[in-house]
Design a protein around this motif. Structure first.
Motif, PDB file in Angstrom:
ATOM      1  N   ASP D  45      70.477  -7.186 -62.205  1.00  0.00           N
ATOM      2  CA  ASP D  45      70.799  -6.570 -63.493  1.00  0.00           C
ATOM      3  C   ASP D  45      69.627  -5.714 -63.998  1.00  0.00           C
ATOM      4  O   ASP D  45      69.809  -4.569 -64.389  1.00  0.00           O
ATOM      5  CB  ASP D  45      71.147  -7.655 -64.527  1.00  0.00           C
ATOM      6  CG  ASP D  45      72.522  -8.273 -64.284  1.00  0.00           C
ATOM      7  OD1 ASP D  45      73.337  -7.661 -63.555  1.00  0.00           O
ATOM      8  OD2 ASP D  45      72.787  -9.367 -64.802  1.00  0.00           O
ATOM      9  N   GLU D  46      68.431  -6.301 -64.010  1.00  0.00           N
ATOM     10  CA  GLU D  46      67.266  -5.591 -64.548  1.00  0.00           C
ATOM     11  C   GLU D  46      66.947  -4.309 -63.781  1.00  0.00           C
ATOM     12  O   GLU D  46      66.506  -3.321 -64.364  1.00  0.00           O
ATOM     13  CB  GLU D  46      66.033  -6.498 -64.543  1.00  0.00           C
ATOM     14  CG  GLU D  46      65.935  -7.347 -65.776  1.00  0.00           C
ATOM     15  CD  GLU D  46      64.570  -8.007 -65.866  1.00  0.00           C
ATOM     16  OE1 GLU D  46      64.526  -9.114 -66.412  1.00  0.00           O
ATOM     17  OE2 GLU D  46      63.566  -7.443 -65.389  1.00  0.00           O
ATOM     18  N   LEU D  47      67.120  -4.348 -62.464  1.00  0.00           N
ATOM     19  CA  LEU D  47      66.823  -3.159 -61.663  1.00  0.00           C
ATOM     20  C   LEU D  47      68.020  -2.192 -61.663  1.00  0.00           C
ATOM     21  O   LEU D  47      67.901  -1.078 -61.181  1.00  0.00           O
ATOM     22  CB  LEU D  47      66.477  -3.556 -60.213  1.00  0.00           C
ATOM     23  CG  LEU D  47      65.005  -3.896 -59.930  1.00  0.00           C
ATOM     24  CD1 LEU D  47      64.583  -5.129 -60.695  1.00  0.00           C
ATOM     25  CD2 LEU D  47      64.756  -4.092 -58.456  1.00  0.00           C
ATOM     26  N   GLY D  48      69.141  -2.639 -62.204  1.00  0.00           N
ATOM     27  CA  GLY D  48      70.324  -1.784 -62.268  1.00  0.00           C
ATOM     28  C   GLY D  48      70.805  -1.376 -60.882  1.00  0.00           C
ATOM     29  O   GLY D  48      71.232  -0.238 -60.662  1.00  0.00           O
ATOM     30  N   LEU D  49      70.746  -2.313 -59.940  1.00  0.00           N
ATOM     31  CA  LEU D  49      71.111  -1.990 -58.547  1.00  0.00           C
ATOM     32  C   LEU D  49      72.579  -1.608 -58.451  1.00  0.00           C
ATOM     33  O   LEU D  49      73.452  -2.268 -59.009  1.00  0.00           O
ATOM     34  CB  LEU D  49      70.820  -3.207 -57.651  1.00  0.00           C
ATOM     35  CG  LEU D  49      69.365  -3.666 -57.614  1.00  0.00           C
ATOM     36  CD1 LEU D  49      69.210  -4.831 -56.648  1.00  0.00           C
ATOM     37  CD2 LEU D  49      68.428  -2.523 -57.230  1.00  0.00           C
ATOM     38  N   GLU D  50      72.852  -0.510 -57.724  1.00  0.00           N
ATOM     39  CA  GLU D  50      74.237  -0.077 -57.551  1.00  0.00           C
ATOM     40  C   GLU D  50      74.404   0.637 -56.209  1.00  0.00           C
ATOM     41  O   GLU D  50      73.431   1.125 -55.618  1.00  0.00           O
ATOM     42  CB  GLU D  50      74.653   0.844 -58.699  1.00  0.00           C
ATOM     43  CG  GLU D  50      73.712   1.984 -58.972  1.00  0.00           C
ATOM     44  CD  GLU D  50      74.072   2.745 -60.246  1.00  0.00           C
ATOM     45  OE1 GLU D  50      73.735   3.924 -60.348  1.00  0.00           O
ATOM     46  OE2 GLU D  50      74.714   2.128 -61.129  1.00  0.00           O
ATOM     47  N   VAL D  51      75.643   0.692 -55.753  1.00  0.00           N
ATOM     48  CA  VAL D  51      75.959   1.298 -54.462  1.00  0.00           C
ATOM     49  C   VAL D  51      75.477   2.753 -54.423  1.00  0.00           C
ATOM     50  O   VAL D  51      75.671   3.503 -55.380  1.00  0.00           O
ATOM     51  CB  VAL D  51      77.484   1.221 -54.202  1.00  0.00           C
ATOM     52  CG1 VAL D  51      77.868   1.993 -52.936  1.00  0.00           C
ATOM     53  CG2 VAL D  51      77.909  -0.243 -54.080  1.00  0.00           C
ATOM     54  N   GLY D  52      74.845   3.113 -53.327  1.00  0.00           N
ATOM     55  CA  GLY D  52      74.371   4.482 -53.134  1.00  0.00           C
ATOM     56  C   GLY D  52      72.904   4.661 -53.485  1.00  0.00           C
ATOM     57  O   GLY D  52      72.287   5.664 -53.104  1.00  0.00           O
ATOM     58  N   GLN D  53      72.343   3.675 -54.190  1.00  0.00           N
ATOM     59  CA  GLN D  53      70.947   3.771 -54.636  1.00  0.00           C
ATOM     60  C   GLN D  53      69.984   3.632 -53.444  1.00  0.00           C
ATOM     61  O   GLN D  53      70.197   2.799 -52.561  1.00  0.00           O
ATOM     62  CB  GLN D  53      70.691   2.642 -55.645  1.00  0.00           C
ATOM     63  CG  GLN D  53      69.407   2.781 -56.433  1.00  0.00           C
ATOM     64  CD  GLN D  53      69.304   1.701 -57.504  1.00  0.00           C
ATOM     65  OE1 GLN D  53      70.235   0.915 -57.700  1.00  0.00           O
ATOM     66  NE2 GLN D  53      68.180   1.642 -58.186  1.00  0.00           N
ATOM     67  N   GLU D  54      68.943   4.447 -53.436  1.00  0.00           N
ATOM     68  CA  GLU D  54      67.938   4.335 -52.374  1.00  0.00           C
ATOM     69  C   GLU D  54      66.850   3.370 -52.812  1.00  0.00           C
ATOM     70  O   GLU D  54      66.251   3.536 -53.879  1.00  0.00           O
ATOM     71  CB  GLU D  54      67.346   5.700 -52.059  1.00  0.00           C
ATOM     72  CG  GLU D  54      68.381   6.599 -51.373  1.00  0.00           C
ATOM     73  CD  GLU D  54      67.813   7.962 -51.003  1.00  0.00           C
ATOM     74  OE1 GLU D  54      66.583   8.066 -50.851  1.00  0.00           O
ATOM     75  OE2 GLU D  54      68.619   8.893 -50.866  1.00  0.00           O
ATOM     76  N   VAL D  55      66.625   2.357 -51.998  1.00  0.00           N
ATOM     77  CA  VAL D  55      65.653   1.317 -52.332  1.00  0.00           C
ATOM     78  C   VAL D  55      64.826   0.997 -51.087  1.00  0.00           C
ATOM     79  O   VAL D  55      65.048   1.558 -50.017  1.00  0.00           O
ATOM     80  CB  VAL D  55      66.365   0.033 -52.810  1.00  0.00           C
ATOM     81  CG1 VAL D  55      67.158   0.296 -54.093  1.00  0.00           C
ATOM     82  CG2 VAL D  55      67.270  -0.542 -51.728  1.00  0.00           C
ATOM     83  N   THR D  56      63.867   0.097 -51.251  1.00  0.00           N
ATOM     84  CA  THR D  56      63.110  -0.387 -50.108  1.00  0.00           C
ATOM     85  C   THR D  56      63.262  -1.899 -50.022  1.00  0.00           C
ATOM     86  O   THR D  56      63.083  -2.596 -51.019  1.00  0.00           O
ATOM     87  CB  THR D  56      61.614  -0.017 -50.264  1.00  0.00           C
ATOM     88  OG1 THR D  56      61.502   1.403 -50.314  1.00  0.00           O
ATOM     89  CG2 THR D  56      60.784  -0.539 -49.104  1.00  0.00           C
ATOM     90  N   ALA D  57      63.632  -2.388 -48.840  1.00  0.00           N
ATOM     91  CA  ALA D  57      63.696  -3.831 -48.606  1.00  0.00           C
ATOM     92  C   ALA D  57      62.301  -4.310 -48.223  1.00  0.00           C
ATOM     93  O   ALA D  57      61.640  -3.704 -47.370  1.00  0.00           O
ATOM     94  CB  ALA D  57      64.681  -4.143 -47.482  1.00  0.00           C
ATOM     95  N   LEU D  58      61.841  -5.368 -48.884  1.00  0.00           N
ATOM     96  CA  LEU D  58      60.507  -5.922 -48.620  1.00  0.00           C
ATOM     97  C   LEU D  58      60.640  -7.315 -48.006  1.00  0.00           C
ATOM     98  O   LEU D  58      61.448  -8.118 -48.480  1.00  0.00           O
ATOM     99  CB  LEU D  58      59.727  -6.061 -49.919  1.00  0.00           C
ATOM    100  CG  LEU D  58      59.421  -4.812 -50.716  1.00  0.00           C
ATOM    101  CD1 LEU D  58      58.723  -5.192 -52.027  1.00  0.00           C
ATOM    102  CD2 LEU D  58      58.541  -3.863 -49.919  1.00  0.00           C
ATOM    103  N   VAL D  59      59.837  -7.600 -46.996  1.00  0.00           N
ATOM    104  CA  VAL D  59      59.850  -8.933 -46.378  1.00  0.00           C
ATOM    105  C   VAL D  59      58.422  -9.346 -46.048  1.00  0.00           C
ATOM    106  O   VAL D  59      57.680  -8.587 -45.418  1.00  0.00           O
ATOM    107  CB  VAL D  59      60.688  -8.957 -45.081  1.00  0.00           C
ATOM    108  CG1 VAL D  59      60.703 -10.360 -44.475  1.00  0.00           C
ATOM    109  CG2 VAL D  59      62.111  -8.466 -45.322  1.00  0.00           C
ATOM    110  N   LYS D  60      58.027 -10.543 -46.453  1.00  0.00           N
ATOM    111  CA  LYS D  60      56.703 -11.073 -46.122  1.00  0.00           C
ATOM    112  C   LYS D  60      56.660 -11.412 -44.618  1.00  0.00           C
ATOM    113  O   LYS D  60      57.640 -11.929 -44.073  1.00  0.00           O
ATOM    114  CB  LYS D  60      56.467 -12.333 -46.959  1.00  0.00           C
ATOM    115  CG  LYS D  60      55.032 -12.840 -46.951  1.00  0.00           C
ATOM    116  CD  LYS D  60      54.858 -13.986 -47.933  1.00  0.00           C
ATOM    117  CE  LYS D  60      53.405 -14.379 -48.121  1.00  0.00           C
ATOM    118  NZ  LYS D  60      52.678 -14.728 -46.910  1.00  0.00           N
ATOM    119  N   ALA D  61      55.541 -11.136 -43.969  1.00  0.00           N
ATOM    120  CA  ALA D  61      55.431 -11.361 -42.514  1.00  0.00           C
ATOM    121  C   ALA D  61      55.722 -12.803 -42.121  1.00  0.00           C
ATOM    122  O   ALA D  61      56.278 -13.062 -41.044  1.00  0.00           O
ATOM    123  CB  ALA D  61      54.030 -10.957 -42.037  1.00  0.00           C
TER     124      ALA D  61
END
Lengths: 74, 74, 74, 74, 74, 74
Positions: D45-61
Motif C-alpha cells: 500500500d505505502e509503495l503504491g505497487l501496481e501492475v506495469g510499475q518498474e521496480v527492483t527486486a532485492l535479495v540478501k545473499a
C-alpha cells in the motif's frame, strides 16, 4: 513463562561444530534427520556449542519450503 | 541428477493447509515434531497441497537458530 | 516429478567461488544481472561448485524485497 | 550516495499484485524470469505497487540457494 | 537457563496487530524506531498478542542488512 | 525518491567488523540495543564498513520473530 512466535522447534544433538572467523556451521542429528545451522561464530562461542550437546533447532515458519514428490503419490 | 545446496530436508506429512489471499500456512508432522511453513498461496495451489500428502520440508542452513538448555545439561 | 514451493528460480553461470571455513560465497551471472549466494562451505564442496558451471539460483518469495524509483516514474 | 549491503538487485516490471489482510504477493517479470515477492500488505500500500510499475527486486545473499543439474552437465 | 544463538533482541511495545487467514502483521515501537513483524496468524493467536503488550523482537544476524549514507559522512 | 518495501530501518553506529573469507560479522549499537549482522565479506569491503560509522540496519518484516514474557505481564 516465555513464549516464542517461532513455530518450528526441533530437539537434537550436535554432531559437529566448524568455526570460521565470522560464521560457524553447526551440524545436528534431529530424529532420523541430519540438520545444519549457519550462525555467527560469536553465537557458537557464547553458547559454548560442542559435539554431543543437546539443543533445539529453531526455524521461523516463513523460512520453511515444501517439496512434493508427485511420482511417489501416483 | 539434481542437487541442492539447501542443507535441511525433513520428510513429513501435511496435517493442515490454511489459505489466505496472499499467503498459506502448511502444517506438517515430521517424525515426533510438528512443523509449520508460511508460503505463498500460489505455491499451495500449484503444488495442490492437501492433508495427508507426504512432502519434504526444506530449510536453508542460514535460517536455522540454536537454543540451548543449560539447566538440562547440569 | 518433483515440485517445489520455492517461487524464484533463476538460471545462471557461476563466476566465482570463495570458500571460508564455515561459509562460501558463490557469484553468478544471471541474464544481465550479477547475483551472490552465501551458503555453507559444506554445500559448495558437496555440489562441487566451480566457475563456469550452469546452475539455478533459488529464492523463497518471503525473502524478496521491492525497491521503487519514484523519480523515474514521474 | 546511499549504499546497501544487499547483493542481489534485479530490475523488473510488476505483473500482478494480490493483497490479503496482512500479506501481499507481488509478481514480477525480471528479464526472462518470473519472480514472486511476499511482503506485508502495508508495504504494498505505502509503495503504491501496481501492475506495469518498474521496480527492483532485492535479495540478501544469505537467502540465495543453488541448484545443480548434474545430468545436464554430463 | 535457556540461551539462544539469535543475536538481535529488541524490547518494545505492540502498537497494532492485523490478522489475515494465514499471516498476521505485528507493529511494534522499539525505542525511537517503528518495527513490523510478519508471522503466522497461528502464532499471533497462540501468544495472544495485543496492543500495549511488551514483547521482544528477535532477528537472526543473517537477516540483518546494512545501509550506508555516504553523503552524510562527507 | 527511492522507496523500499523493507519495513525495519534501525539507525546505529558500527562497533566491530570481523571479516572471514566469505562472510563478515558487523556489530552495531542501535539506541540501547546491541545488534549483529552477518553479511558477505564482499559487502563489508565494498561499503568500506568500519568502527564508528553511522549506518542503518535493515530487516524484512518476514524475518522478525516475537517473544513474550507471560510472567512479566501477570
Amino acid at each position: 513463562m516465555v513464549k516464542m512466535s517461532t513455530r518450528n522447534r526441533l530437539p537434537g544433538t550436535i554432531t559437529e561444530v566448524a568455526k570460521g572467523q565470522a560464521a560457524a556451521k553447526v551440524s545436528l542429528q534431529v530424529g532420523d534427520n541430519h540438520m545444519v545451522a549457519l550462525i555467527t561464530r560469536e553465537s557458537a562461542d557464547e553458547l559454548g556449542l560442542e559435539v554431543g550437546q543437546e539443543v533445539t533447532a529453531l526455524v521461523k515458519a516463513t523460512d520453511v519450503m515444501i517439496l512434493t514428490h508427485e511420482g511417489d503419490l501416483a
